[in-house]
Design an enzyme around this catalytic site. Structure first.
Site, PDB file in Angstrom:
ATOM      1  N   CYS A  82       0.853  -1.194   0.000  1.00 53.84           N
ATOM      2  CA  CYS A  82       0.000   0.000   0.000  1.00 53.84           C
ATOM      3  C   CYS A  82       0.885   1.239   0.000  1.00 53.84           C
ATOM      4  O   CYS A  82       1.706   1.433   0.902  1.00 53.84           O
ATOM      5  CB  CYS A  82      -0.912  -0.006   1.223  1.00 53.84           C
ATOM      6  SG  CYS A  82      -1.774   1.559   1.475  1.00 53.84           S
ATOM      7  N   ASN A 109     -12.300  11.151  -1.291  1.00 52.45           N
ATOM      8  CA  ASN A 109     -12.924  10.388  -2.375  1.00 52.45           C
ATOM      9  C   ASN A 109     -13.012   8.930  -1.944  1.00 52.45           C
ATOM     10  O   ASN A 109     -12.024   8.353  -1.485  1.00 52.45           O
ATOM     11  CB  ASN A 109     -12.097  10.514  -3.657  1.00 52.45           C
ATOM     12  CG  ASN A 109     -12.022  11.949  -4.152  1.00 52.45           C
ATOM     13  OD1 ASN A 109     -13.012  12.682  -4.111  1.00 52.45           O
ATOM     14  ND2 ASN A 109     -10.840  12.372  -4.593  1.00 52.45           N
ATOM     15  N   GLY A 142     -13.652   8.731  -7.672  1.00 48.65           N
ATOM     16  CA  GLY A 142     -12.300   9.068  -8.106  1.00 48.65           C
ATOM     17  C   GLY A 142     -11.203   8.679  -7.139  1.00 48.65           C
ATOM     18  O   GLY A 142     -10.084   9.183  -7.233  1.00 48.65           O
ATOM     19  N   HIS A 157      -7.683   8.751   2.998  1.00 46.87           N
ATOM     20  CA  HIS A 157      -6.953  10.021   3.044  1.00 46.87           C
ATOM     21  C   HIS A 157      -7.922  11.170   2.876  1.00 46.87           C
ATOM     22  O   HIS A 157      -8.959  11.042   2.228  1.00 46.87           O
ATOM     23  CB  HIS A 157      -5.858  10.081   1.972  1.00 46.87           C
ATOM     24  CG  HIS A 157      -6.325   9.748   0.585  1.00 46.87           C
ATOM     25  ND1 HIS A 157      -6.533   8.446   0.176  1.00 46.87           N
ATOM     26  CD2 HIS A 157      -6.629  10.531  -0.478  1.00 46.87           C
ATOM     27  CE1 HIS A 157      -6.942   8.450  -1.084  1.00 46.87           C
ATOM     28  NE2 HIS A 157      -7.029   9.708  -1.506  1.00 46.87           N
ATOM     29  N   HIS A 162      -8.033  15.116   1.628  1.00 50.86           N
ATOM     30  CA  HIS A 162      -7.372  16.208   0.926  1.00 50.86           C
ATOM     31  C   HIS A 162      -7.715  17.501   1.669  1.00 50.86           C
ATOM     32  O   HIS A 162      -8.892  17.821   1.829  1.00 50.86           O
ATOM     33  CB  HIS A 162      -7.893  16.332  -0.511  1.00 50.86           C
ATOM     34  CG  HIS A 162      -7.697  15.122  -1.370  1.00 50.86           C
ATOM     35  ND1 HIS A 162      -6.697  15.036  -2.323  1.00 50.86           N
ATOM     36  CD2 HIS A 162      -8.376  13.949  -1.455  1.00 50.86           C
ATOM     37  CE1 HIS A 162      -6.778  13.870  -2.958  1.00 50.86           C
ATOM     38  NE2 HIS A 162      -7.797  13.194  -2.453  1.00 50.86           N
TER      39      HIS A 162
HETATM   40  P1  AMP Z   1      -7.471  10.124  -4.565  1.00 51.41           P
HETATM   41  O1  AMP Z   1      -7.398  10.227  -6.077  1.00 51.41           O
HETATM   42  O2  AMP Z   1      -8.581  10.882  -3.925  1.00 51.41           O
HETATM   43  O3  AMP Z   1      -7.404   8.677  -4.128  1.00 51.41           O
HETATM   44  O4  AMP Z   1      -6.179  10.838  -4.032  1.00 51.41           O
HETATM   45  C1  AMP Z   1      -4.902  10.298  -4.154  1.00 51.41           C
HETATM   46  C2  AMP Z   1      -3.950  11.448  -4.170  1.00 51.41           C
HETATM   47  O5  AMP Z   1      -2.661  10.962  -3.884  1.00 51.41           O
HETATM   48  C3  AMP Z   1      -3.880  12.187  -5.502  1.00 51.41           C
HETATM   49  O6  AMP Z   1      -4.235  13.545  -5.310  1.00 51.41           O
HETATM   50  C4  AMP Z   1      -2.415  12.015  -5.930  1.00 51.41           C
HETATM   51  O7  AMP Z   1      -1.891  13.155  -6.550  1.00 51.41           O
HETATM   52  C5  AMP Z   1      -1.741  11.734  -4.601  1.00 51.41           C
HETATM   53  N1  AMP Z   1      -0.505  10.968  -4.670  1.00 51.41           N
HETATM   54  C6  AMP Z   1      -0.283   9.813  -5.363  1.00 51.41           C
HETATM   55  N2  AMP Z   1       0.970   9.365  -5.152  1.00 51.41           N
HETATM   56  C7  AMP Z   1       1.557  10.259  -4.301  1.00 51.41           C
HETATM   57  C8  AMP Z   1       2.848  10.357  -3.697  1.00 51.41           C
HETATM   58  N3  AMP Z   1       3.814   9.443  -3.924  1.00 51.41           N
HETATM   59  N4  AMP Z   1       3.097  11.423  -2.899  1.00 51.41           N
HETATM   60  C9  AMP Z   1       2.149  12.341  -2.663  1.00 51.41           C
HETATM   61  N5  AMP Z   1       0.905  12.297  -3.176  1.00 51.41           N
HETATM   62  C10 AMP Z   1       0.611  11.272  -3.996  1.00 51.41           C
HETATM   63 ZN    ZN Z   2      -2.319   1.497   3.625  1.00 49.88          ZN
END
Ligand code: AMP
Ligand code: ZN
Length: 112
Positions: free
Chosen positions: A3, A85, A91, A98, A100
């Site tokens: 993960c 999300n 999305g 997480h 945002h």
């Molecule tokens: P979601 O699309 O709501 O699942 O959000 C996932 C978020 O994680 C997106 O906004 C990506 O830009 C961000 N993300 C993916 N990989 C990384 C990473 N290695 N470091 C920081 N953010 C990331």
């Molecule tokens: Zn995890």
């Protein structure tokens, strides 16, 4: 477990850390959608908001306390948006819960 956000929380994959304590890790989104775009995650793996239960929900309250403090620290005095999300149609791309935290611009509502 394979993960991405578990690995980021454990320091196994580098990230731009904003805040960390025993339960929560916060870091800058790699693809920011606003001038300030921070992700707040529980260190313990929860797959999405759909997996929040009475047994694991305390960390969610804590995340919102941290988010409020970070919003102040980062100067988001005009307002900010917190989004989680959940699932494919919403999305969600990373299957670790997480939130945002975004600010520094105006946001439309309802979100597209
Ligand atoms: P979601 O699309 O709501 O699942 O959000 C996932 C978020 O994680 C997106 O906004 C990506 O830009 C961000 N993300 C993916 N990989 C990384 C990473 N290695 N470091 C920081 N953010 C990331
Ligand atoms: Zn995890």
């Amino acid at each position: 477990m394979d993960c991405l956000f578990c690995k980021i929380a454990a320091g196994e994959i580098p990230s731009k850390k904003v805040y960390e304590d025993e339960q929560v890790y916060a870091f800058y989104d790699i693809d920011p959608q606003a001038p300030v775009h921070v992700l707040l995650i529980p260190k313990a793996h929860i797959a999405s908001a759909a997996e929040i239960t009475p047994e694991n929900s305390a960390v969610v309250a804590h995340i919102f306390e941290v988010a409020a403090a970070l919003a102040k620290e980062l100067g988001l005095d005009d307002g900010f948006r917190i989004v989680s999300n959940c699932g494919e149609s919403a999305g969600q791309t990373v299957r670790h819960l997480h939130f945002h935290l975004m600010g520094g611009r105006s946001f439309a509502w309802p979100a597209g």
